[in-house]
Design an enzyme around this catalytic site. Structure first.
Site, mmCIF file in Angstrom:
data_model
loop_
_atom_site.group_PDB
_atom_site.id
_atom_site.type_symbol
_atom_site.label_atom_id
_atom_site.label_comp_id
_atom_site.label_asym_id
_atom_site.label_seq_id
_atom_site.Cartn_x
_atom_site.Cartn_y
_atom_site.Cartn_z
ATOM 1 N N ASP A 142 0.941 -1.221 -0.017
ATOM 2 C CA ASP A 142 -0.006 -0.080 0.269
ATOM 3 C C ASP A 142 0.798 1.247 -0.119
ATOM 4 O O ASP A 142 1.944 1.368 0.464
ATOM 5 C CB ASP A 142 -0.935 0.061 1.303
ATOM 6 C CG ASP A 142 -1.825 1.148 1.214
ATOM 7 O OD1 ASP A 142 -2.620 1.177 0.573
ATOM 8 O OD2 ASP A 142 -1.477 1.949 2.304
ATOM 9 N N GLU A 164 13.055 -15.132 -1.306
ATOM 10 C CA GLU A 164 13.547 -16.201 -0.609
ATOM 11 C C GLU A 164 12.502 -17.147 -0.413
ATOM 12 O O GLU A 164 12.685 -18.428 -0.157
ATOM 13 C CB GLU A 164 13.370 -15.628 1.238
ATOM 14 C CG GLU A 164 14.666 -14.697 1.364
ATOM 15 C CD GLU A 164 14.344 -14.127 2.899
ATOM 16 O OE1 GLU A 164 13.593 -14.795 3.579
ATOM 17 O OE2 GLU A 164 15.021 -13.034 3.145
#
Length: 530
Positions: A201, A255
């Site tokens: 956001d 990751e």
């Protein structure tokens, strides 16, 4: 594309959780309600759902004021409910994307509570604090997006803290590496739980000018404009250091295999595309909001699409958005007839499309009575028509008195048209906008050219928008009439020969097209070339 990721082919569906489906009868949508309607998403054919915030929150800004980044607000359910949603969605082949409210937290968050306890607090520098100006008053002229100044005075400590939005939404200080590390752990918490990615956001606000310089006055500002536009956000938005923050978030995302990072940005194309990163190491998808405010004119849209395609970095995947929780509904912006043409445009352009809940049935903007207004933006800046409640009203599932949304009192009013305009009524109607969405998405899924093929503009005039989608030997022509009058299209001899596979009017399947095409008013068609 040699090896497309899942989001290259995907259609994303945004759910505003308060308004999708209420599972416990309190009038507010929740996670169990979403679980009850997952089959609707499967029927529609979308690939992923994005949830607006469901974290614990005082709800001053309806979840965009987060009090705990690693839990679920009781209004929406529990972590166990969320885990069940993940499991049920994944069983159906649906990905789940969460909102990441990274620019600010709630003032109820323990981080801010500790930060404001004293100037000597260990977390004081986790937020942006400044002494008053030399003559007193706020440190500079920065403005809140929700009206008024962006600085709130804290009498106990004698300093001001920064809030880009509400005073109860203090901005985090991303220049502090401890903040970055803490937010990275938040991301890992949800990714380990099985979340498929995030929509970040307010990305352009993540970092501010280190020297806290005044923003320049906006020479184009006029009375009646949103008050925050009185200055140009030169020092409060789109700062170059933001790219380092995003690269750090992307490292964490990477990751985990096959995860997605989207960013909310409201920027012109030349600035927007920088957020892909120098080596595509930034956002996978910087949200392209151009269609949310574009004049619904064919020549304007054709130029807009061309400019975006030209601006994209090599390998950068495009995306398109027609509606979201902050903007008026597309059916009300362009009209019911053109809403079908808009759906065909969205779902045939190159890139990932995002559908906003309810747009698949043509839900309209609802006028909210003054005593039912809930949006803090409208309450802070009344009278300018900036309120967002009208596009956040409950999903219209059926013709019952509560539209199949709840057994209680809906938190926002239902549309007066919900007995006619609802999922149940449209499901069996071959000419409905819901059926059109299903068929368009199925067509994308069945044909790689429409999912990951090239975009090739075609010459057109007036109200006509024409382009091709192509991959290897598979080619489609998309012809959209944005006008209220019929139009005849004459192609060069041998340029277009094939069969019509889909019309927004719900008929004409299989019609042979050779060198010419007749479009009715407000009609779009897809032609598969032979």
């Amino acid at each position: 594309m040699a090896d497309p990721a899942w989001w290259h082919r995907a259609v994303l569906y945004q759910i505003y959780p308060r308004s999708f489906r209420d599972g416990d009868g309190d009038g507010v949508g929740d996670i169990r309600g979403i679980c009850q309607r997952l089959d609707h998403l499967v029927e529609l054919g979308v690939d992923a759902l994005w949830l607006s915030p469901v974290f614990p929150s005082p709800m001053d800004d309806f979840g965009y004021d987060v009090a705990d980044y690693c839990d679920i607000d009781p209004m929406f359910g529990t972590l166990a409910d969320f885990d069940a949603l993940l499991t049920d969605a994944h069983k159906r082949g649906l990905k789940v994307i969460l909102d990441l409210v990274a620019n600010h937290s709630s003032d109820r968050h323990p981080w801010f509570q500790e930060s404001r306890a004293a100037q000597s607090s260990a977390k004081r520098d986790w937020y942006i604090w400044r002494d008053p100006a030399p003559g007193g008053g706020p440190p500079n002229n920065w403005l809140s997006e929700f009206g008024g100044g962006a600085w709130e005075f804290d009498a106990a400590s004698g300093q001001y803290y920064l809030h880009t939005f509400l005073a109860s939404q203090p901005d985090l200080n991303w220049r502090n590496p401890e903040v970055a590390a803490a937010m990275h752990e938040v991301v890992r918490f949800w990714l380990k739980r099985g979340v498929d990615g995030f929509r970040a956001d307010a990305v352009r606000h993540l970092i501010k000018d280190e020297a806290f310089r005044d923003n320049p006055a906006n020479p184009a500002y006029r009375d009646g404009d949103p008050p925050d536009t009185a200055v140009l956000p030169l020092y409060t938005a789109d700062r170059p250091e933001a790219h380092d923050i995003i690269a750090g978030l992307r490292d964490v995302i990477d990751e985990f295999p096959d995860r997605l990072l989207i960013g909310e940005l409201n920027l012109p194309f030349d600035k927007l595309v920088a957020y892909y990163g120098r080596d595509l190491d930034g956002l996978h998808l910087p949200f392209n909001f151009a269609l949310l405010s574009a004049p619904w004119k064919a020549r304007h849209l054709a130029g807009l699409i061309d400019r975006y395609e030209t601006a994209l970095p090599k390998g950068g995947w495009p995306n398109w958005v027609l509606g979201n929780h902050d903007k008026p509904r597309i059916a009300s912006r362009v009209g019911d007839a053109q809403a079908k043409v808009a759906a065909m445009l969205l779902l045939t352009l190159r890139g990932m499309p995002t559908l906003y809940y309810g747009d698949e049935i043509g839900m309209r903007q609802i006028k909210i009575p003054p005593d039912r207004v809930r949006d803090p933006y409208e309450l802070n800046v009344p009278g300018l028509g900036l309120g967002r409640d009208g596009c956040r009203t409950p999903m219209q599932w059926d013709a019952s008195s509560k539209a199949g949304f709840t057994k209680g009192k809906p938190w926002l009013p239902l549309g007066e048209d919900h007995r006619q305009l609802n999922v149940e009524n449209q499901r069996a109607d071959r000419t409905s906008i819901f059926t059109l969405h299903k068929r368009l998405i199925a067509l994308r899924r069945a044909h790689p050219a429409l999912a990951v093929g090239d975009y090739r503009p075609m010459t057109a005039t007036g109200d006509l928008l024409l382009f091709q989608r192509a991959l290897d030997r598979e080619r489609f022509v998309v012809a959209l009439n944005l006008g209220a009058e019929p139009v005849e299209v004459d192609f060069a001899k041998g340029e277009v020969s094939g069969r019509l596979v889909l019309s927004t009017h719900g008929d004409r399947d299989g019609e042979v097209v050779t060198d010419a095409l007749a479009l009715r008013d407000n009609e779009g068609v897809v032609v598969e070339l032979s």
